[in-house]
Structure formats: structure tokens, C-alpha cells
Design a protein around this motif. Structure first.
Motif, PDB file in Angstrom:
ATOM      1  N   GLN A  78     -45.563 -85.356  28.259  1.00  0.00           N
ATOM      2  CA  GLN A  78     -45.690 -85.553  26.818  1.00  0.00           C
ATOM      3  C   GLN A  78     -45.888 -87.030  26.520  1.00  0.00           C
ATOM      4  O   GLN A  78     -45.170 -87.884  27.042  1.00  0.00           O
ATOM      5  CB  GLN A  78     -44.458 -85.028  26.072  1.00  0.00           C
ATOM      6  CG  GLN A  78     -44.622 -85.147  24.561  1.00  0.00           C
ATOM      7  CD  GLN A  78     -43.513 -84.488  23.756  1.00  0.00           C
ATOM      8  OE1 GLN A  78     -42.661 -83.801  24.310  1.00  0.00           O
ATOM      9  NE2 GLN A  78     -43.548 -84.693  22.446  1.00  0.00           N
ATOM     10  N   ILE A  79     -46.875 -87.324  25.655  1.00  0.00           N
ATOM     11  CA  ILE A  79     -47.172 -88.717  25.336  1.00  0.00           C
ATOM     12  C   ILE A  79     -47.144 -88.952  23.827  1.00  0.00           C
ATOM     13  O   ILE A  79     -47.493 -90.036  23.361  1.00  0.00           O
ATOM     14  CB  ILE A  79     -48.547 -89.133  25.894  1.00  0.00           C
ATOM     15  CG1 ILE A  79     -49.593 -88.059  25.558  1.00  0.00           C
ATOM     16  CG2 ILE A  79     -48.480 -89.334  27.399  1.00  0.00           C
ATOM     17  CD1 ILE A  79     -50.864 -88.602  25.016  1.00  0.00           C
ATOM     18  N   GLY A  80     -46.724 -87.912  23.067  1.00  0.00           N
ATOM     19  CA  GLY A  80     -46.669 -88.109  21.632  1.00  0.00           C
ATOM     20  C   GLY A  80     -46.426 -86.829  20.881  1.00  0.00           C
ATOM     21  O   GLY A  80     -46.078 -85.799  21.473  1.00  0.00           O
ATOM     22  N   GLU A  81     -46.611 -86.897  19.547  1.00  0.00           N
ATOM     23  CA  GLU A  81     -46.325 -85.759  18.681  1.00  0.00           C
ATOM     24  C   GLU A  81     -47.240 -85.793  17.453  1.00  0.00           C
ATOM     25  O   GLU A  81     -47.515 -86.859  16.913  1.00  0.00           O
ATOM     26  CB  GLU A  81     -44.862 -85.809  18.237  1.00  0.00           C
ATOM     27  CG  GLU A  81     -44.382 -84.557  17.545  1.00  0.00           C
ATOM     28  CD  GLU A  81     -42.895 -84.630  17.180  1.00  0.00           C
ATOM     29  OE1 GLU A  81     -42.062 -84.273  18.028  1.00  0.00           O
ATOM     30  OE2 GLU A  81     -42.583 -85.055  16.059  1.00  0.00           O
ATOM     31  N   ILE A  82     -47.684 -84.590  17.039  1.00  0.00           N
ATOM     32  CA  ILE A  82     -48.446 -84.461  15.795  1.00  0.00           C
ATOM     33  C   ILE A  82     -47.509 -84.715  14.608  1.00  0.00           C
ATOM     34  O   ILE A  82     -46.373 -84.249  14.609  1.00  0.00           O
ATOM     35  CB  ILE A  82     -49.043 -83.038  15.664  1.00  0.00           C
ATOM     36  CG1 ILE A  82     -49.950 -82.700  16.854  1.00  0.00           C
ATOM     37  CG2 ILE A  82     -49.757 -82.842  14.332  1.00  0.00           C
ATOM     38  CD1 ILE A  82     -51.311 -83.304  16.803  1.00  0.00           C
ATOM     39  N   THR A  83     -47.986 -85.457  13.603  1.00  0.00           N
ATOM     40  CA  THR A  83     -47.173 -85.689  12.410  1.00  0.00           C
ATOM     41  C   THR A  83     -47.723 -84.972  11.177  1.00  0.00           C
ATOM     42  O   THR A  83     -46.988 -84.684  10.243  1.00  0.00           O
ATOM     43  CB  THR A  83     -47.061 -87.203  12.116  1.00  0.00           C
ATOM     44  OG1 THR A  83     -48.373 -87.774  12.111  1.00  0.00           O
ATOM     45  CG2 THR A  83     -46.221 -87.892  13.185  1.00  0.00           C
ATOM     46  N   SER A  84     -49.036 -84.698  11.158  1.00  0.00           N
ATOM     47  CA  SER A  84     -49.653 -83.875  10.113  1.00  0.00           C
ATOM     48  C   SER A  84     -50.758 -83.100  10.794  1.00  0.00           C
ATOM     49  O   SER A  84     -51.525 -83.673  11.567  1.00  0.00           O
ATOM     50  CB  SER A  84     -50.318 -84.715   9.012  1.00  0.00           C
ATOM     51  OG  SER A  84     -49.374 -85.258   8.134  1.00  0.00           O
ATOM     52  N   GLY A  85     -50.857 -81.825  10.499  1.00  0.00           N
ATOM     53  CA  GLY A  85     -51.942 -81.057  11.102  1.00  0.00           C
ATOM     54  C   GLY A  85     -52.263 -79.850  10.257  1.00  0.00           C
ATOM     55  O   GLY A  85     -51.377 -79.264   9.633  1.00  0.00           O
ATOM     56  N   GLY A  86     -53.530 -79.488  10.234  1.00  0.00           N
ATOM     57  CA  GLY A  86     -53.925 -78.332   9.448  1.00  0.00           C
ATOM     58  C   GLY A  86     -55.395 -78.040   9.660  1.00  0.00           C
ATOM     59  O   GLY A  86     -55.975 -78.442  10.680  1.00  0.00           O
ATOM     60  N   PHE A  87     -55.959 -77.357   8.678  1.00  0.00           N
ATOM     61  CA  PHE A  87     -57.362 -76.975   8.761  1.00  0.00           C
ATOM     62  C   PHE A  87     -58.101 -77.681   7.632  1.00  0.00           C
ATOM     63  O   PHE A  87     -57.676 -77.633   6.485  1.00  0.00           O
ATOM     64  CB  PHE A  87     -57.486 -75.457   8.631  1.00  0.00           C
ATOM     65  CG  PHE A  87     -58.857 -74.936   8.972  1.00  0.00           C
ATOM     66  CD1 PHE A  87     -59.168 -74.559  10.275  1.00  0.00           C
ATOM     67  CD2 PHE A  87     -59.846 -74.838   7.999  1.00  0.00           C
ATOM     68  CE1 PHE A  87     -60.428 -74.088  10.610  1.00  0.00           C
ATOM     69  CE2 PHE A  87     -61.109 -74.367   8.319  1.00  0.00           C
ATOM     70  CZ  PHE A  87     -61.407 -73.985   9.620  1.00  0.00           C
ATOM     71  N   GLY A  88     -59.179 -78.353   7.956  1.00  0.00           N
ATOM     72  CA  GLY A  88     -59.951 -79.075   6.950  1.00  0.00           C
ATOM     73  C   GLY A  88     -61.075 -78.216   6.407  1.00  0.00           C
ATOM     74  O   GLY A  88     -62.015 -77.919   7.139  1.00  0.00           O
ATOM     75  N   PRO A  89     -60.999 -77.825   5.134  1.00  0.00           N
ATOM     76  CA  PRO A  89     -62.060 -76.986   4.572  1.00  0.00           C
ATOM     77  C   PRO A  89     -63.426 -77.674   4.577  1.00  0.00           C
ATOM     78  O   PRO A  89     -64.442 -77.015   4.835  1.00  0.00           O
ATOM     79  CB  PRO A  89     -61.581 -76.718   3.142  1.00  0.00           C
ATOM     80  CG  PRO A  89     -60.088 -76.819   3.218  1.00  0.00           C
ATOM     81  CD  PRO A  89     -59.857 -77.942   4.204  1.00  0.00           C
ATOM     82  N   THR A  90     -63.498 -78.972   4.308  1.00  0.00           N
ATOM     83  CA  THR A  90     -64.787 -79.676   4.325  1.00  0.00           C
ATOM     84  C   THR A  90     -65.222 -79.942   5.764  1.00  0.00           C
ATOM     85  O   THR A  90     -66.389 -79.772   6.120  1.00  0.00           O
ATOM     86  CB  THR A  90     -64.683 -81.002   3.546  1.00  0.00           C
ATOM     87  OG1 THR A  90     -64.233 -80.718   2.218  1.00  0.00           O
ATOM     88  CG2 THR A  90     -66.029 -81.721   3.493  1.00  0.00           C
ATOM     89  N   LEU A  91     -64.272 -80.316   6.601  1.00  0.00           N
ATOM     90  CA  LEU A  91     -64.534 -80.521   8.020  1.00  0.00           C
ATOM     91  C   LEU A  91     -64.929 -79.206   8.684  1.00  0.00           C
ATOM     92  O   LEU A  91     -65.657 -79.178   9.674  1.00  0.00           O
ATOM     93  CB  LEU A  91     -63.260 -81.078   8.665  1.00  0.00           C
ATOM     94  CG  LEU A  91     -63.309 -81.518  10.118  1.00  0.00           C
ATOM     95  CD1 LEU A  91     -64.197 -82.753  10.264  1.00  0.00           C
ATOM     96  CD2 LEU A  91     -61.903 -81.810  10.632  1.00  0.00           C
TER      97      LEU A  91
END
Lengths: 125, 374
Positions: free
Chosen positions: B316-329
Motif C-alpha cells: 500500500q502506498i496511499g489512499e483515495i480521499t474522494s472518488g466517484g463517477f464523473g458524468p462529463t468525464l
């Protein structure tokens, strides 16, 4: 077509011949919002009633989907990979999740029918 | 089916002056930072998100903290709590900054504006009590922090926002990005800044509580304007690569780790006279222990906050702090902290989602280009 039965976790289940088709209710899809991804179980997996077997991801959050009855997963809805929006558009039709070969088909009879589920939703409101 | 748990408070929720309007519009209200806030309206998060990217979306952000800092030497006083260059802020200009602590952690991120005769501050809802207490406690005699609990805050965001608002107040179009002015709009005294949290052009408008509902109704009557909730606000800001306090930055993360070094004024970096300067100076010289980066998972599956980040097939080298699905992306997106050796654009990562490794890459931020009125 056989009638739908519902769980308190908002799954529906319907017997089609020897297998039970499972999805999430219209109420559930509406609460989730736009579905963007579904993680479906492996075919052949033995599951128990109440076990988390799938995950549905909306823009907002991830939610577990539980097996309404015990049995073996025999089919998953591969159309959902391409078009997870089916769950929002046709939650109790083309938006089904997976099919279970129930260990005990009578188990389905213990779940809520349409009227009981409507009353349950009313009580939760 | 069961949703992951979130925000479960027991204290009674506060309401903004627009609560009745939200309910009338069919909003689904959720607890957020002690307030009942609209997470979405009947059109849904994706439609509200797309509307903001193509037309104009109206957000109620009245839960945020507003205050005025009044008196001679206000800018110098505020600089005792932030590495931002506040003294260099010209009248009519606004700036994004960080409040830091002695350990070099981030106490909050905020907006500060020079209104000529006073400074105008906007801070996060979840931090406003702490922030304003700390600022008030740090003030020398003769300075006064006036908390504006009597004002609502509305954000009108999107490529058509300024055009349509100009039909009510032509002066709005004269503001450039991060410009701010006091003006009367539809008969309501307002503080308008050309800024926002969506990556789009737009404004944030502070109005008196008692005029807020009629004002919001006036805005909703403008062509192309539709309401949007906190759900769309979150997917928009993440696509824009903007930090959410409490997720992406907190009292343990430093400005250098968070890739927010640009908020530190040049003069401040010569004088090193802000809380936590020692850590910032050391991290700028030697490199931080971790860095905030943009992350794109392969495929369609989102990786949410707290997802562990691994080197491919490794530790492990880190952690997600915000994640989701981008409607425009039209795909999943995330931000998180990784060890510096894994922070280069293009670096392969593995995200451990429900026990399975999801391949991902470090990518530049933002995910969707900003379209500010420069």
C-alpha cells in the motif's frame, strides 16, 4: 408471469420456472439515482439468504444487493455492464441483476407480496 | 439493498432560508454539516451536473460561514492564520487560501475578498465555528470579526450564468474571474463574486436571509436556470479537481502535500511568518512524504474515499480521499494521496475495491478543463 416478492432491503424476486430472477425495486433505483456500475456475482456461487452478493454504484454511493433466498447463482445480466441505466429505466424488467436456483423454492413465499411491500414502504416514509 | 452509512448526526438539523423552496421543488433533503440540505431535485444528480456544464445551475450554499473582518490592519491580522497574501489583495478582488495550524496542517480552506472598507470571508460549514473562533481570538484590539449568520449564499454556475444574471444586473458581466463587488440585483443588496466550486464560469451571491427566497425564485425564473443539489456540486468539483475539506485536506495534510503550494503568497514564502511555515519550508526543500494526485480507474467502476492504493502487485502506498463517477468525464475518477515515488502522471496503481485490485493511473488534474472567465 409470476408475481414479484420483495425483501426489506428492497430486492425483488420472481420465480421463472426453476430459477428465481432478482433485481432491485423501483423505490430502490429511485433512491439510488443514476446507476453507473454494477458488480455482479460469479456464476456457480452458493449464496445464503441475506448475503451481500452484488454491488450497485450510483454517482453518489455504492450499495450492497443481498440474495433474497438461498441457492446457487446460475446467471447474471451481462447487459448491465454496457448499460447500467437499465436498472433505472426498467428496474423490474430488463434491469434484473442475477438468477438463483433456490435451495427451497418455498422460501420465496415468506417474502412480502406487492401489497405488503407497499405497506412496508409507507411505514418507512 | 442497503446504502453505505454516511453523516448520521443526532442533533436537530439547521435549515437555510431556502428550506421551504427546496421542499417545494421536490428536493431530497439530507444531513450535511449540521444542516438539512438538498442532495438532489427530481431531475437527479447526472441531469443537474450536465445542466451546470451546459447552461446554469443554482445551488444553495447558505450553510457556509460568512463573516466580515473590519478595522485598520485586518489583512495583516488575518495573515497570522494563513499563508495567503491577504495584504496584497486589491479592492474588488477575491482569493482562495488556507488556514494552517502550527504543525503545518490545514485547518480549513476559504475565500477572502477585499471589499474596500472590510474583508469578506467565506469558510466551510463544518469548520465555521472553529474558524471564526480562532480568527476572533487572534485579533488585535481595534479589529472586529462580524459573523454574518443573517446572510444566505447562492451559487449560480455554468456557461450561461453570467449572461442570464446580467439581464438583472449588467454590472455582473464586468467582473473578471475572482472579482467581487457589492451591487443591487432585482432590488436585493448583494455581494457578488465571480467564482465557484464547479470549474465553470459563474458567481456566488451573498444576500440577506429575509430576501433569499424571493431572490432565488427570481433567479430560477431566468431562462436556462435550474436548481442543483449537493450531489451535483460534489461530482462537479471533483471533475474540476477541487478539494473537499475533511476528505482531501484536513488538519494533518500540509499545503505542499495537498498540491496547494500556489495558495502561499510569494512574500509569505520569503518571510516564513505563517503557522506551520517550518513544515512547509522543509517539505518544499526535501519533498513531502505524500502528494495529492488525480487518479483514473480503468473501466467503469468507481473507487470511493478510503479505498487503499497499492503499487501494482505490491504494498500500500496511499489512499483515495474522494472518488466517484464523473458524468462529463463519462468515467470513474478519484483524488488521493500517494508516496512521491508514485505521484508522476501516468504511474500505474492498483485500487483495492472490495478485496479486488482495480487497475488505475495517476493523471493530471483537473479531469474536466476549467472554463473560468479569465
Amino acid at each position: 408471469m409470476a408475481e414479484l416478492r420483495y425483501t426489506k432491503d428492497h430486492e425483488w424476486v420472481r420465480m421463472d420456472g426453476d430459477t428465481a430472477t432478482v433485481g432491485i425495486s423501483d423505490h430502490a433505483q429511485n433512491a439510488l439515482g443514476d446507476v453507473v456500475f454494477v458488480d455482479l456475482p460469479e456464476i456457480g456461487r452458493e449464496v445464503s439468504a441475506g448475503e451481500a452478493v452484488a454491488v450497485v454504484e450510483s454517482v453518489k454511493a455504492a450499495s450492497d444487493v443481498y440474495a433474497p433466498v438461498s441457492g446457487r447463482i446460475v446467471e447474471v445480466n451481462s447487459a448491465l455492464a454496457e448499460d447500467p441505466g437499465l436498472i433505472n429505466r426498467e428496474p423490474t424488467g430488463e434491469g434484473w441483476f442475477f438468477r438463483i436456483e433456490p435451495r427451497d423454492p418455498a422460501e420465496i413465499e415468506t417474502l412480502m407480496d406487492e401489497a405488503a411491500y407497499a405497506a412496508f414502504l409507507e411505514s418507512q416514509a | 439493498m442497503a446504502e453505505s452509512p454516511h453523516d448520521t448526526g443526532t442533533a436537530p438539523l439547521r435549515e437555510t432560508p431556502l428550506a421551504a423552496l427546496h421542499r417545494e421543488l421536490g428536493a431530497r433533503m439530507v444531513p450535511f454539516a449540521g444542516y438539512a440540505m438538498p442532495v438532489q431535485y427530481p431531475t437527479g444528480i447526472v441531469a443537474e451536473h450536465q445542466h451546470c456544464r451546459t447552461a446554469a445551475a443554482l445551488f444553495d450554499v447558505s450553510h457556509m460561514g460568512q463573516a466580515e473582518l473590519i478595522g485598520t490592519g485586518a489583512a495583516a491580522a488575518l495573515e497570522r492564520l494563513t499563508p495567503a497574501d491577504v495584504q496584497g489583495l486589491k479592492p474588488g478582488r477575491q482569493r482562495y487560501g488556507l488556514l494552517t495550524n502550527e504543525e503545518g496542517g490545514i485547518e480549513d480552506d476559504f475565500m477572502v475578498a477585499n471589499l474596500g472598507d472590510r474583508l469578506f470571508l467565506v469558510v466551510n460549514a463544518s469548520r465555521k465555528q472553529d474558524d471564526f473562533d480562532r480568527i476572533a481570538a487572534a485579533l488585535p484590539p481595534g479589529l472586529r470579526l462580524a459573523r454574518r449568520e443573517d446572510r444566505a449564499l447562492l451559487a449560480l454556475q455554468g456557461p450561461q450564468a453570467v449572461d442570464v444574471l446580467s439581464t438583472l444586473a449588467p454590472d455582473v458581466a464586468k467582473l473578471s474571474f475572482m472579482g467581487i463587488a457589492e451591487m443591487t440585483i432585482a432590488g436585493v443588496p448583494a455581494i457578488v463574486s465571480r467564482s465557484g466550486y464547479t470549474g465553470e464560469d459563474g458567481v456566488e451571491i451573498s444576500v440577506p436571509d429575509e430576501r433569499a427566497e424571493e431572490f432565488a425564485r427570481d433567479l430560477l425564473r431566468l431562462p436556462g436556470v435550474a436548481p442543483a443539489g449537493l450531489g451535483a456540486r460534489d461530482s462537479l468539483r471533483l471533475e474540476a479537481g477541487l478539494c473537499l475539506y475533511g476528505n482531501d485536506i484536513d488538519a494533518t495534510t500540509s499545503p505542499v502535500e495537498a498540491a496547494l503550494t500556489w495558495t502561499i503568497g510569494k512574500r509569505r514564502r520569503m518571510a516564513w511568518d505563517f503557522p506551520g511555515a517550518e513544515r512547509v519550508r522543509q517539505e518544499l526543500a526535501d519533498g513531502p512524504k505524500r502528494r495529492r494526485v488525480g487518479i483514473r480507474p480503468e473501466g467503469r467502476q468507481p473507487a470511493r474515499a478510503h479505498t487503499p492504493i497499492h503499487a501494482p502487485g505490491g504494498a500500500q502506498i496511499g489512499e483515495i480521499t474522494s472518488g466517484g463517477f464523473g458524468p462529463t468525464l463519462n468515467g470513474p475518477m478519484a483524488m488521493g494521496y500517494v508516496a512521491p515515488a508514485h505521484a508522476e502522471d501516468g504511474t500505474a496503481l492498483e485500487l483495492m475495491v472490495r478485496g479486488k485490485a482495480l487497475p488505475a493511473r495517476v493523471v493530471p488534474l483537473p479531469f474536466v478543463p476549467h472554463r473560468y472567465a479569465r
